[in-house]
Design a protein around this motif. Structure first.
Motif: not given
Length: 320
Positions: A150-167
């Motif tokens: 939450d602090f770094v702004g990715v709490a809404d991506k918790a269930s996403y695989r890293l392969s689905q995330l941008s760099g």
């Protein structure tokens, strides 16, 4: 890495749990102290005669040309490389002894980490300490992980695989993993490398919040100072085989940076008060360069700090 909650720099500061600290004022204490330190590989001296201290609550860059030993310095501070001479203390202990109180983001994180992990699983590695095997995690650990995200702004991506995330999002997950153990010192090796402009700004914003809201000491290996300038308080620069530390007012000198990088460098201030460092190898020697005085640098930093968001600190981790 697991570790204790960070020491407060001032009474009334909040730690990463959002709790009030009652520690004595430690703003003038050193986070890192070098004493005649040197590192060698075989017969080659990487750097030597390192004698300086880096204050707590600072944001410091390690800068120098390729091969100067920037990452080597960070590894020496972590006790991962032996010194050939002298000593280094980190958070009041010999290098390597205080690593449980340090969050570390390696340069290769985004390429080395298993891309099948979810963001939450990746952050939890900061508590379980391994990427391999099955580990039962507690509700308290998952709560700490979500607060860090939450602090770094990715709490809404918790269930996403890293392969689905941008760099850029993977880099923020990496920072959350380093934060989940509630460190006193955060070390990052080239955290802006290979990120687009928006992702660089988002990463620097996270670092600014960690420093301003939580009083965290931050050290960054950096190739390009420009994006980091508004938050840097000082730099370790590797010049002529020796590391030196100075406040940014002194580092942002055209002659010093020209010597450091081996090409003509200007330190430019725009009419709006922003500044940037730019190489200009074709600039004629008889042209007066548009540099600025140290007082202008100080004014710029004060201006930038005043414009940082004043939102209340969100807690990456709870104290156990």
């Amino acid at each position: 890495m697991t570790g204790s909650a960070p020491q407060a720099a001032q009474d009334g500061d909040r730690n990463t749990s959002g709790e009030r600290n009652t520690a004595k004022n430690t703003v003038h204490e050193a986070a890192i102290v070098f004493n005649q330190a040197a590192v060698s590989r075989g017969d080659r001296v990487i750097w030597s005669n390192g004698t300086f201290s880096i204050p707590r609550r600072s944001v410091t860059a390690i800068v120098g040309t390729n091969g100067a030993g920037k990452t080597t310095m960070m590894k020496a501070e972590l006790g991962l490389l032996p010194l050939s001479h002298g000593n280094v203390e980190v958070l009041g202990e010999p290098a390597g002894k205080s690593n449980k109180r340090i969050g570390y983001v390696p340069q290769s994180y985004t390429s080395d980490i298993d891309s099948n992990l979810t963001a939450e699983q990746s952050v939890l590695l900061g508590l379980t300490g391994t990427r391999f095997g099955f580990h039962i995690t507690t509700a308290a650990q998952r709560n700490r992980a979500h607060k860090a995200m939450d602090f770094v702004g990715v709490a809404d991506k918790a269930s996403y695989r890293l392969s689905q995330l941008s760099g850029g999002l993977r880099q923020r997950v990496a920072i959350a993993q380093a934060l989940v153990s509630d460190p006193e010192l955060l070390m990052l090796d080239e955290p802006l490398a290979n990120l687009d402009l928006a992702s660089q700004r988002a990463t620097v914003h996270v670092l600014a919040r960690l420093n301003h809201e939580l009083g965290m000491t931050i050290q960054v290996v950096a190739h390009d100072l420009n994006m980091l300038l508004p938050i840097l308080t000082g730099a370790v620069y590797l010049l002529d085989g020796h590391p030196h530390y100075a406040a940014m007012n002194d580092v942002l000198d055209a002659n010093l940076l020209t010597h450091l990088y081996g090409t003509t460098v200007q330190v430019v201030t725009t009419p709006q008060g922003d500044m940037f460092v730019t190489p200009s190898p074709d600039e004629p020697d008889d042209i007066e360069q548009d540099t600025h005085a140290p007082v202008e640098v100080a004014q710029f930093h004060h201006h930038a700090h005043q414009h940082q968001p004043d939102a209340p600190a969100t807690a990456p981790a709870e104290r156990s």
